[in-house]
Design a protein around this motif. Structure first.
Motif, PDB file in Angstrom:
ATOM      1  N   TYR A 160     -12.870 -22.463-135.339  1.00 22.90           N
ATOM      2  CA  TYR A 160     -13.615 -23.734-135.460  1.00 22.90           C
ATOM      3  C   TYR A 160     -14.771 -23.650-136.455  1.00 22.90           C
TER       4      TYR A 160
ATOM      5  N   HIS B 230     -11.965 -28.196-140.394  1.00 17.59           N
ATOM      6  CA  HIS B 230     -12.634 -29.481-140.193  1.00 17.59           C
ATOM      7  C   HIS B 230     -11.654 -30.435-139.508  1.00 17.59           C
TER       8      HIS B 230
ATOM      9  N   VAL C  45     -11.020 -16.563-132.590  1.00 24.33           N
ATOM     10  CA  VAL C  45     -11.882 -17.340-131.689  1.00 24.33           C
ATOM     11  C   VAL C  45     -12.801 -18.270-132.481  1.00 24.33           C
ATOM     12  N   PHE C  46     -13.107 -17.886-133.717  1.00 25.77           N
ATOM     13  CA  PHE C  46     -14.032 -18.699-134.529  1.00 25.77           C
ATOM     14  C   PHE C  46     -13.311 -19.601-135.519  1.00 25.77           C
TER      15      PHE C  46
ATOM     16  N   ASN D 268     -12.032 -29.549-132.616  1.00 25.92           N
ATOM     17  CA  ASN D 268     -11.860 -28.154-132.214  1.00 25.92           C
ATOM     18  C   ASN D 268     -12.160 -27.964-130.737  1.00 25.92           C
ATOM     19  N   VAL D 269     -11.313 -27.180-130.100  1.00 25.91           N
ATOM     20  CA  VAL D 269     -11.556 -26.833-128.709  1.00 25.91           C
ATOM     21  C   VAL D 269     -11.361 -25.323-128.570  1.00 25.91           C
TER      22      VAL D 269
END
Lengths: 475, 352
Positions: A67, A71, A64-65, A74-75
């Motif tokens: 993002y 770089h 989930v992380f 990110n969605v």
């Protein structure tokens, strides 16, 4: 050596989005496969020069992380929905490289429908499916890919076929579909298997970059924390045990013959939109409607009959013609299963004043095209109102004595014109003649604008004239 | 005159495209299906995308994706489908994604029927998904407003980075009336969105997300949202008033019911009854202040709804017990007749 040790530029140098003091390491446990797969993806994106074009979709689960690290655009999305979100992203900007990164619960359980259908549409996505046979983030529950006998928090005695069924083989399922270009199951075990996974990752991304094709890479990956193993044991379990249930290998590859997909949208200037949307000016002939503009009109018309008798279109034609005489008009169809056959009815209002309710409870005019309609609506007609009915189909006259009654053998007359379906237009012609609130010339001239099937215009005009003639003869 | 005679369900699609909407993702359901039919025909022609999604949930998530990418995007459904979409609506609200969702209400609960009801009020106006969020809700009552409020919906969605609902009933969706379409919005009038993710170098530092692990961060995010809703409540209330100037009795309704009330007011006025209508055009923000002002001078309110009494709760909260609030309803797809509403008013007047 330098090249190998450098962190890919596709990763942030410092993970500023990560809360807490540690901004340099990932959130993944020792021995977890996510870090390795992230690295393989990041390096490929860098090598292919598509970092800027990439959108990475973070699912719900341990990644989930993602993002924090990538770089790229990110969605972060809801559990299981990444392929649907990816569809929206890719279709919006077909030049973007969209990565759907999902775990086994996300992809194979709650998001089963989304992945199957995105794959089946052949969306221009690259899907990385991390299969570790367990729900990692929520604390080690059973996944759809949990092996038979495997102990998890929700299968404390081991997964049983009787209660939970078999582990699901997503790669094999996806490979049965026609649209996917490349489907392979790989694993993160020894170095050799990682290097093979690297190849698959790069191939899958290439297929999107070059041809906008859908690829699906299932990655067998360890979850030592969830499995309650050491990283070494985890790697061994992937290699020795998981691969027995989930055979590695290419499940489908049509990349050689796949010609590519084009998701680009047509460029349409705003100035063209009215034409594109069939928004046309309605001709209103001020001179021709002049005799009618002072008329006080407040007709509430109920039109009813069998489905197929053109009851609804009788209503729309009357309303449209009313609009062409600058009256306020509304049309409301009967509502309910009877629209799919059986009886149909609609409410039409034609008024000199603004129309409030479009509902006709007590019609000033009832047009009954069959017996059930006359039976149902006769009593509701206002005193002094008008009942028009098809006397060739209805075997009784209305019983009301406080209303005007006009029997018209519309169906018989339509048959004489060679088309039973034109009975409704005979009624239109008759009603317009009788009411005298509209110009027959305008109705005849503009019937072509109203009808969908233009080849039927002459027949409709004939029917309108025939209806008018009928009224003239009885008057 | 550029008038066209159209169904509400078609009008909303043409209006949306004129507003610069570039993508439609939806799943068929009666009585909203004509929206999908029109969208399937017109979106590709107008340089947009149409996909019939595999489910309502997938549809709203495709909307999530397109909105993340900065497109003006819409979906449409009816009661049961809206229930399914609520997960995605909550995510859109949490991630502050502008999008437009049309709900053509039908009878419920469960499969109910396909006749018109207004029983989605609570699930749409009160935020039917999880979390502390609000959506802007516009309630058209004519085919013209299906176009006009549809266009407004996109502007409000972008202005506030928030999902906007068009909430109406099966009658407004299915009925045909003349509608005049405006000129298309020029591309440069659609606000630039710097926060989007569209696969470019300029947007590669952006992230669309609704997750905030730290309670303080998530509380801050929630406070920011609440502040936004407060601004919306202050600035975006829209109502139609009909003969409220000297009204002693005010009838309140939205959608098809407001059309019926409109006609009832005409009747009552002819009979010498000083009745007026207040029609909320925005259901969130709800016209609390307007109703509160009216409560100072009218004798009573009558709210009419095609539900078990959902909007009437908001009316009562706004009236704060200052005056009686009566309620008349029909359910199951039955529409209150003019006579029923009229007689209810007369009955209450006799009581007082």
């Amino acid at each position: 050596m330098n090249k190998i040790l450098r962190k890919s530029n596709v990763f942030y140098d410092v993970y500023e989005r990560r809360p807490g003091a540690d901004k340099l390491t990932t959130t993944y446990c020792p021995g977890c496969g996510h870090g390795i797969l992230h690295k393989l993806i990041a390096e490929a994106l860098e090598d292919f020069g598509v970092q800027d074009r990439t959108i990475f979709i973070s699912p719900v689960g341990c990644s989930v992380f993602a993002y924090y690290y990538f770089h790229t655009g990110n969605v972060q999305v809801a559990h299981g929905r990444a392929p649907a979100v990816g569809t929206g992203l890719k279709r919006a900007n077909p030049n973007s490289i969209v990565i759907s990164y999902q775990g086994d619960g996300d992809l194979a359980a709650i998001g089963g429908l989304e992945i199957i259908n995105a794959a089946n549409r052949g969306e221009g996505l690259t899907v990385f499916f991390v299969n570790n046979a367990i729900y990692g983030m929520t604390g080690g529950q059973m996944a759809p890919t949990t092996l038979i006998g495997q102990i998890t928090m929700t299968t404390p005695l081991g997964r049983s076929v009787e209660n939970e069924g078999y582990p699901i083989h997503m790669s094999e399922i996806i490979a049965t579909l026609e649209a996917p270009v490349y489907v392979e199951r790989v694993m993160l075990g020894d170095t050799k298997s990682i290097m093979h996974t690297r190849k698959a990752v790069r191939k899958a991304l290439k297929i999107q970059i070059e041809k906008n094709g859908f690829s699906f890479i299932e990655v067998l990956s360890a979850c030592p924390s969830g499995w309650k193993m050491t990283p070494i044991q985890g790697e061994k379990w992937v290699t020795d045990t998981m691969t027995k249930y989930f055979p590695l290998g290419v499940k489908k590859d049509i990349s050689d013959t796949f010609e590519g997909r084009d998701f680009s949208r047509k460029n349409v200037e705003p100035s063209e939109l009215h034409e594109v949307l069939d928004i046309k000016e309605t001709r209103i002939d001020a001179e021709k409607i002049a005799p009618f503009i002072m008329k006080l009109v407040a007709e509430e018309i109920k039109i009813a009959g069998f489905g197929g008798q053109g009851v609804l279109s009788l209503g729309t034609v009357l309303s449209e013609m009313g609009m062409r005489h600058n009256y306020e008009v509304s049309w409301l169809p009967s509502y309910g299963p009877e629209m799919r056959g059986g009886t149909a009815n609609c409410s039409v209002k034609i008024s000199s004043k603004k129309i409030g309710s479009p509902v006709v409870a007590n019609p000033t005019i009832l047009i009954a095209m069959n017996r059930p309609s006359l039976d149902k609506f006769e009593t509701g007609v206002v005193s002094g109102g008008l009942i028009v009915y098809d006397s060739s189909l209805i075997d009784r006259a209305p019983t009301r004595t406080d209303v005007t009654v006009i029997p018209i053998p519309a169906t018989k007359m339509a048959d004489e014109l060679g088309n039973t379906k034109i009975a409704n237009m005979i009624i239109v012609g008759a009603l317009i003649k009788y009411l005298g609130i509209m110009s027959q010339e305008i109705v005849l001239d503009s019937i072509g604008d109203v009808l969908k099937r233009k080849e039927l215009v002459p027949l409709n005009q004939k029917a309108i004239l025939k209806g008018a003639e009928f009224i003239k003869n009885i008057k | 005159m550029p008038k066209q005679f159209l169904k509400g369900n078609v009008s909303v699609v043409k209006g949306a495209i004129l507003a610069g909407c570039k993508a439609y993702y939806g799943y068929p359901i009666t009585p909203a299906s004509e929206i999908a039919h029109a969208a399937a025909l017109y979106f590709p022609r107008a340089g947009g995308t149409f996909i019939q999604a595999e489910s309502e949930i997938a549809a709203i998530n495709m909307v999530y994706g397109a909105a993340s990418a900065g497109l003006r995007v819409m979906t449409a459904s009816s009661g049961p489908g809206i229930s399914l979409k609520q997960e995605g609506v909550s995510y859109c609200a949490g991630s502050e994604l502008p999008c437009v969702i049309v709900d053509i209400m039908r009878g419920g609960p469960g499969l109910g029927n396909i006749a018109p009801e207004q029983s989605d009020y609570n699930q749409v106006v009160k935020g039917g998904g999880h979390g502390n969020y609000k959506t802007i809700v516009l309630a058209p009552n004519s085919v013209q407003e299906m176009c006009d409020l549809g266009i407004l919906a996109f502007d409000l969605a972008d202005k506030y980075r928030n999902p906007v609902f068009i909430l109406t009933d099966g009658f407004i969706g299915q009925m045909m009336e003349p509608v005049e379409f405006p000129e298309p919005i020029a591309q440069e009038k659609i606000p630039e969105k710097s926060w989007v993710v569209k696969g470019t170098a300029e947007t590669s530092d952006n992230v669309i997300t609704s997750i905030e692990l730290d309670p303080d961060d998530l509380e801050r995010h929630n406070l920011k949202l609440q502040k936004k809703y407060k601004i919306i409540e202050e600035q975006e209330v829209r109502v139609e008033e009909y003969h409220t100037d000297d009204a002693e009795i005010v009838l309140i309704g939205y959608g098809i019911v407001s059309r019926i009330i409109h006609s009832v007011i005409d009747e009552l006025r002819e009979e010498g009854v000083k009745a007026g209508m207040l029609r909320p055009i925005t259901l969130f923000p709800f016209p609390k202040r307007k109703i509160s002002e009216l409560a100072e001078r009218v004798k009573f309110f009558l709210t009419a709804e095609m539900s078990n009494g959902q909007m009437v709760d908001d009316v009562r909260l706004a009236v704060e017990g200052k005056k009686p609030v009566y309620f008349y309803n029909r359910m199951g797809g039955n529409v209150p007749s003019m006579k029923e509403v009229h007689d209810k008013v007369i009955k209450i007047m006799r009581l007082l």
